[in-house]
Design a protein around this motif. Sequence first.
Motif, PDB file in Angstrom:
ATOM      1  N   ILE A   1       1.766  11.030 -10.931  1.00  0.00           N
ATOM      2  CA  ILE A   1       1.004  11.205  -9.589  1.00  0.00           C
ATOM      3  C   ILE A   1      -0.617   9.795  -9.836  1.00  0.00           C
ATOM      4  N   ALA A   2      -0.775   9.839 -11.506  1.00  0.00           N
ATOM      5  CA  ALA A   2      -2.058   9.023 -11.587  1.00  0.00           C
ATOM      6  C   ALA A   2      -2.110   7.864 -11.842  1.00  0.00           C
ATOM      7  N   ARG A   3      -0.263   7.334 -12.581  1.00  0.00           N
ATOM      8  CA  ARG A   3       0.022   5.387 -12.653  1.00  0.00           C
ATOM      9  C   ARG A   3       0.639   5.431 -10.821  1.00  0.00           C
ATOM     10  N   ALA A   4       0.840   6.561  -9.628  1.00  0.00           N
ATOM     11  CA  ALA A   4       1.122   5.849  -8.876  1.00  0.00           C
ATOM     12  C   ALA A   4      -0.210   5.563  -7.475  1.00  0.00           C
ATOM     13  N   LEU A   5      -1.580   5.878  -7.787  1.00  0.00           N
ATOM     14  CA  LEU A   5      -2.354   5.874  -7.174  1.00  0.00           C
ATOM     15  C   LEU A   5      -3.447   5.131  -7.953  1.00  0.00           C
ATOM     16  N   ALA A   6      -3.172   4.446  -9.091  1.00  0.00           N
ATOM     17  CA  ALA A   6      -3.544   3.619 -10.104  1.00  0.00           C
ATOM     18  C   ALA A   6      -3.444   1.627  -8.796  1.00  0.00           C
ATOM     19  N   THR A   7      -1.602   2.392  -8.888  1.00  0.00           N
ATOM     20  CA  THR A   7      -1.960   1.260  -7.003  1.00  0.00           C
ATOM     21  C   THR A   7      -2.691   0.086  -5.913  1.00  0.00           C
ATOM     22  N   GLY A   8      -3.552   1.967  -5.701  1.00  0.00           N
ATOM     23  CA  GLY A   8      -4.393   1.867  -4.766  1.00  0.00           C
ATOM     24  C   GLY A   8      -3.706   2.155  -3.588  1.00  0.00           C
ATOM     25  N   PRO A   9      -2.569   2.713  -3.315  1.00  0.00           N
ATOM     26  CA  PRO A   9      -1.465   3.244  -2.202  1.00  0.00           C
ATOM     27  C   PRO A   9      -2.490   4.080  -1.178  1.00  0.00           C
TER      28      PRO A   9
ATOM     29  N   LEU B   1      -0.250   4.838   1.479  1.00  0.00           N
ATOM     30  CA  LEU B   1       0.785   6.377   1.413  1.00  0.00           C
ATOM     31  C   LEU B   1       1.185   6.325   0.185  1.00  0.00           C
ATOM     32  N   LEU B   2       0.791   7.615  -0.276  1.00  0.00           N
ATOM     33  CA  LEU B   2       2.041   8.543  -1.690  1.00  0.00           C
ATOM     34  C   LEU B   2       2.584   9.046  -1.339  1.00  0.00           C
ATOM     35  N   ALA B   3       3.793   8.679  -2.017  1.00  0.00           N
ATOM     36  CA  ALA B   3       4.973   9.219  -1.724  1.00  0.00           C
ATOM     37  C   ALA B   3       5.518  10.219  -2.590  1.00  0.00           C
ATOM     38  N   LEU B   4       5.661  11.635  -2.670  1.00  0.00           N
ATOM     39  CA  LEU B   4       5.920  12.458  -3.715  1.00  0.00           C
ATOM     40  C   LEU B   4       7.506  12.520  -3.802  1.00  0.00           C
ATOM     41  N   ASP B   5       8.533  12.268  -5.165  1.00  0.00           N
ATOM     42  CA  ASP B   5       9.617  12.757  -4.641  1.00  0.00           C
ATOM     43  C   ASP B   5      10.116  14.181  -5.364  1.00  0.00           C
ATOM     44  N   GLU B   6      10.188  14.936  -4.733  1.00  0.00           N
ATOM     45  CA  GLU B   6       9.882  16.882  -5.537  1.00  0.00           C
ATOM     46  C   GLU B   6       8.919  16.764  -6.634  1.00  0.00           C
ATOM     47  N   PRO B   7       7.442  16.102  -6.298  1.00  0.00           N
ATOM     48  CA  PRO B   7       6.766  16.955  -7.744  1.00  0.00           C
ATOM     49  C   PRO B   7       7.180  18.281  -8.158  1.00  0.00           C
ATOM     50  N   ALA B   8       6.896  19.181  -7.523  1.00  0.00           N
ATOM     51  CA  ALA B   8       7.087  20.357  -8.088  1.00  0.00           C
ATOM     52  C   ALA B   8       8.324  21.005  -8.422  1.00  0.00           C
ATOM     53  N   ALA B   9       9.758  19.964  -8.575  1.00  0.00           N
ATOM     54  CA  ALA B   9      10.531  20.560  -9.493  1.00  0.00           C
ATOM     55  C   ALA B   9      10.619  20.764 -11.011  1.00  0.00           C
ATOM     56  N   GLY B  10      10.686  21.708 -11.594  1.00  0.00           N
ATOM     57  CA  GLY B  10      10.594  22.341 -13.089  1.00  0.00           C
ATOM     58  C   GLY B  10       9.314  22.860 -12.981  1.00  0.00           C
ATOM     59  N   MET B  11       8.237  22.891 -12.325  1.00  0.00           N
ATOM     60  CA  MET B  11       6.842  23.665 -12.682  1.00  0.00           C
ATOM     61  C   MET B  11       7.373  25.047 -12.158  1.00  0.00           C
ATOM     62  N   ASN B  12       6.567  25.680 -13.296  1.00  0.00           N
ATOM     63  CA  ASN B  12       5.672  27.651 -12.821  1.00  0.00           C
ATOM     64  C   ASN B  12       5.052  27.358 -11.710  1.00  0.00           C
ATOM     65  N   PRO B  13       4.587  28.785 -11.637  1.00  0.00           N
ATOM     66  CA  PRO B  13       3.980  29.250 -10.340  1.00  0.00           C
ATOM     67  C   PRO B  13       2.570  28.644 -10.737  1.00  0.00           C
ATOM     68  N   SER B  14       2.243  28.361 -11.495  1.00  0.00           N
ATOM     69  CA  SER B  14       0.313  28.234 -12.082  1.00  0.00           C
ATOM     70  C   SER B  14       0.108  27.249 -11.612  1.00  0.00           C
ATOM     71  N   GLU B  15       1.291  25.694 -12.146  1.00  0.00           N
ATOM     72  CA  GLU B  15       1.499  24.477 -12.235  1.00  0.00           C
ATOM     73  C   GLU B  15       1.349  24.223 -10.927  1.00  0.00           C
ATOM     74  N   THR B  16       2.701  24.687  -9.728  1.00  0.00           N
ATOM     75  CA  THR B  16       3.079  24.338  -8.831  1.00  0.00           C
ATOM     76  C   THR B  16       1.787  24.632  -7.808  1.00  0.00           C
TER      77      THR B  16
ATOM     78  N   GLY C   1       0.864  -1.254   0.002  1.00  0.00           N
ATOM     79  CA  GLY C   1      -0.191   0.063  -0.228  1.00  0.00           C
ATOM     80  C   GLY C   1       0.967   1.108   0.188  1.00  0.00           C
ATOM     81  N   MET C   2       2.161   0.898   0.019  1.00  0.00           N
ATOM     82  CA  MET C   2       2.598   2.660  -0.645  1.00  0.00           C
ATOM     83  C   MET C   2       2.855   2.363  -2.183  1.00  0.00           C
ATOM     84  N   ALA C   3       3.073   3.200  -2.372  1.00  0.00           N
ATOM     85  CA  ALA C   3       3.360   4.433  -3.667  1.00  0.00           C
ATOM     86  C   ALA C   3       4.185   5.149  -3.753  1.00  0.00           C
ATOM     87  N   ARG C   4       5.077   5.644  -4.988  1.00  0.00           N
ATOM     88  CA  ARG C   4       6.010   6.397  -4.687  1.00  0.00           C
ATOM     89  C   ARG C   4       6.286   6.868  -6.401  1.00  0.00           C
ATOM     90  N   THR C   5       6.552   8.317  -6.810  1.00  0.00           N
ATOM     91  CA  THR C   5       7.658   8.706  -7.628  1.00  0.00           C
ATOM     92  C   THR C   5       8.658   9.097  -7.381  1.00  0.00           C
TER      93      THR C   5
END
Length: 285
Positions: A175-183, A185-200, A92-96
């Motif tokens: 994130i959608a692919r990680a959620l597909a595992t049915g977690p 706990l979802l562990a996100l490794d720097e998901p905002a890296a490279g995003m502009n302010p509106s994407e964040t 039940g733990m998924a990661r990006t």
Amino acid sequence: MSAVPPTSSTTSREPLLVAKGLSKRFGGLQALKDVSFEIRKGEIFGLIGPNGAGKTTLFNVMTALYIPESGNCLFNGVELTRLKPYQIAAQGMARTFQNIRLFASLTALENVMIGQHLRTKAGLWGAVTRNQATRAEEARTEARALELLNYVGIGHVANEVASSLSYGDQRRLEIARALATGPSLLALDEPAAGMNPSETVVLRSLIEKIRDDGITVLLIEHDMKLVMNMCDRVLVLEYGQVLSYGQPHDVQHDPRVIEAYLGKGAAQDPLLHPPATPQNPSTHD
């Protein structure tokens, strides 16, 4: 019904993941030293630290990419540090990942369908014969994948090849692919890296929605503003050790954290710690 089914005991503050005394060495480098913390059910937990602090090493120890020299990590009471990564996902733990790892030549829909393989039952024989049960399961898998793409806000690109998507959409596809595992706990490794302010802003809204729908979130991130504004509790690492651990307000005002991020002496800088606004003087002597 929500695209992401809530897990049980979401609003409880019982520990979901408990790490005790985790240590990891690479040759002469002590990457982690006696790191202990817990992540509670239903919270967004932040993990931060300067470059080289040991964040990714800790993340990789928790998800069994690295085996620690000492310590353990319990997830719902199950010891993780000796399991295989696919076994951890089944728990039940998924990661990006910090660097996007999509199947670039497959469509967004196909990427998410692959994420469900742990929960499907059709074996090799079913795949070869294409029997009725296999076809029905494949239809359910496809429908679920589209549901998750809509959930993260990119259902309109379901049939586009992953490599053709914008950077922000690729992050949401992960994130959608990680959620597909049915977690749980979802562990996100720097998901905002490279995003502009509106994407964040869109990302923050999505992470909070995931938490509100019953999935605990572990967030490793360099964006201090994002972490401090959305996390319930924060763990700060420096040189592989716990520097600070607690609620965002307490962590961001910890002189050790200020010094680690801004340099020696910054903790005493009056510009960072302005004096409290004086109260209005009393009209009585």
